[in-house]
Design a protein around this motif. Sequence first.
Motif, PDB file in Angstrom:
ATOM      1  N   ARG A  52       0.867  -1.164   0.098  1.00 41.12           N
ATOM      2  CA  ARG A  52       0.100   0.024  -0.079  1.00 41.12           C
ATOM      3  C   ARG A  52       0.940   1.253   0.026  1.00 41.12           C
ATOM      4  O   ARG A  52       0.747   2.250  -0.785  1.00 41.12           O
ATOM      5  CB  ARG A  52      -0.981   0.011   0.846  1.00 41.12           C
ATOM      6  CG  ARG A  52      -1.932  -1.058   1.180  1.00 41.12           C
ATOM      7  CD  ARG A  52      -3.167  -0.879   2.324  1.00 41.12           C
ATOM      8  NE  ARG A  52      -2.631  -1.100   3.622  1.00 41.12           N
ATOM      9  CZ  ARG A  52      -2.492  -2.321   4.181  1.00 41.12           C
ATOM     10  NH1 ARG A  52      -3.044  -3.235   3.810  1.00 41.12           N
ATOM     11  NH2 ARG A  52      -2.222  -2.122   5.459  1.00 41.12           N
ATOM     12  N   VAL A  53       1.969   1.275   0.658  1.00 42.51           N
ATOM     13  CA  VAL A  53       2.816   2.397   0.782  1.00 42.51           C
ATOM     14  C   VAL A  53       3.488   2.385  -0.501  1.00 42.51           C
ATOM     15  O   VAL A  53       3.576   3.456  -1.261  1.00 42.51           O
ATOM     16  CB  VAL A  53       4.073   2.142   1.829  1.00 42.51           C
ATOM     17  CG1 VAL A  53       4.908   3.249   1.847  1.00 42.51           C
ATOM     18  CG2 VAL A  53       3.426   2.116   3.147  1.00 42.51           C
ATOM     19  N   VAL A  54       3.906   1.325  -1.200  1.00 39.23           N
ATOM     20  CA  VAL A  54       4.489   1.626  -2.380  1.00 39.23           C
ATOM     21  C   VAL A  54       3.454   1.978  -3.572  1.00 39.23           C
ATOM     22  O   VAL A  54       3.884   3.032  -4.467  1.00 39.23           O
ATOM     23  CB  VAL A  54       5.105   0.302  -3.116  1.00 39.23           C
ATOM     24  CG1 VAL A  54       5.392   0.063  -4.292  1.00 39.23           C
ATOM     25  CG2 VAL A  54       6.171  -0.250  -2.026  1.00 39.23           C
ATOM     26  N   ALA A  55       2.385   1.602  -3.477  1.00 34.76           N
ATOM     27  CA  ALA A  55       1.165   2.243  -4.400  1.00 34.76           C
ATOM     28  C   ALA A  55       1.203   3.692  -4.047  1.00 34.76           C
ATOM     29  O   ALA A  55       1.016   4.209  -5.194  1.00 34.76           O
ATOM     30  CB  ALA A  55      -0.093   1.209  -4.318  1.00 34.76           C
ATOM     31  N   ARG A  56       1.042   3.977  -2.892  1.00 32.66           N
ATOM     32  CA  ARG A  56       0.937   5.509  -2.647  1.00 32.66           C
ATOM     33  C   ARG A  56       2.188   6.353  -3.342  1.00 32.66           C
ATOM     34  O   ARG A  56       1.782   7.352  -3.715  1.00 32.66           O
ATOM     35  CB  ARG A  56       0.631   5.584  -1.010  1.00 32.66           C
ATOM     36  CG  ARG A  56       0.285   7.126  -0.817  1.00 32.66           C
ATOM     37  CD  ARG A  56       0.161   7.034   0.717  1.00 32.66           C
ATOM     38  NE  ARG A  56      -0.219   8.628   1.002  1.00 32.66           N
ATOM     39  CZ  ARG A  56      -0.434   8.940   2.095  1.00 32.66           C
ATOM     40  NH1 ARG A  56      -0.331   8.042   3.234  1.00 32.66           N
ATOM     41  NH2 ARG A  56      -0.851  10.268   2.439  1.00 32.66           N
ATOM     42  N   CYS A  57       3.164   5.639  -3.084  1.00 29.82           N
ATOM     43  CA  CYS A  57       4.348   6.624  -3.527  1.00 29.82           C
ATOM     44  C   CYS A  57       4.439   6.472  -5.141  1.00 29.82           C
ATOM     45  O   CYS A  57       4.453   7.607  -5.825  1.00 29.82           O
ATOM     46  CB  CYS A  57       5.536   5.818  -3.208  1.00 29.82           C
ATOM     47  SG  CYS A  57       5.958   5.985  -1.415  1.00 29.82           S
ATOM     48  N   ARG A  58       3.903   5.603  -5.774  1.00 31.34           N
ATOM     49  CA  ARG A  58       4.143   5.430  -7.116  1.00 31.34           C
ATOM     50  C   ARG A  58       2.898   6.369  -7.929  1.00 31.34           C
ATOM     51  O   ARG A  58       3.087   6.796  -8.815  1.00 31.34           O
ATOM     52  CB  ARG A  58       3.947   4.007  -7.530  1.00 31.34           C
ATOM     53  CG  ARG A  58       5.380   3.179  -7.464  1.00 31.34           C
ATOM     54  CD  ARG A  58       5.393   1.949  -8.008  1.00 31.34           C
ATOM     55  NE  ARG A  58       6.465   1.317  -7.896  1.00 31.34           N
ATOM     56  CZ  ARG A  58       6.955   0.031  -7.921  1.00 31.34           C
ATOM     57  NH1 ARG A  58       5.945  -0.840  -8.419  1.00 31.34           N
ATOM     58  NH2 ARG A  58       8.247  -0.416  -7.781  1.00 31.34           N
TER      59      ARG A  58
END
Length: 186
Positions: free
Chosen positions: A123-129
Motif C-alpha cells: 500500500r505504501v509503494v502504491a501510494r508512492c508510485r
Amino acid sequence: MADEVWLVRHGETEWSRDGRHTSTTDLPLTEPGRAVAATLRRRLADEEFSLVLTSPRERARETARLGGHPEAQVDDDLVEWDYGELEGLTTEQIRETYPGWTIWQGPVPGGESAGQVSDRLDRVVARCRATGGRVLLFGHGHCLRALAARWLELPVAEGRHLRLDTATISVLGFERDTPVVLRWNL
C-alpha cells in the motif's frame, strides 16, 4: 508516478543501539541519536518532496522533525514489523528458542507474518508510485528494508540483503521503467 522515494531510518534508540528488536514499544531517540538525526536537516535541506510520510512511532516522528520535516504525515503502514512475543529481545536471545532465527524467515509468534508485512508495504509503494515528484519516508530498519524489496518487486524476505543503519538515507527510483535502488545506506 514518483521519480524517487527517499527512505530515512530513524535515529538511534537505546534498543537499536543494544540490538533489541523494537516494533510497538515507543522509545525516544538517545542523545547521540538526536544529534545524528539533526544532521539530516542539512542533508535534506536542498531537496523538494511532494509527499512526506512517517511512521507513527515517536522515534520516526522525532527523526522527521529533527531532519527538517515536522509536517510529515503519519502513515500507519510505515510501522516496524510487529515482532510479537519477540519484542525487546536480541537475535541471540531469540535463537536460544529458535536456532538460526531471522525475522525474514520467522517464526514471529504473536507478530506479523511476511505476507502481512508485504500487504501493508505494498500500500505504501502504491501510494508512492501514485505521487508525482519525490517522496520522503521516515521509518524503521526492517520495515524500510522490506519496503525496498517490495519496490523492486521482490518478496519481503529479500530485504535481508539490504543492511540499513540508523539515521541513514537511501533512494529508490527507476532506470527506464524498471524499479531500482539508486543509493543505499548513506
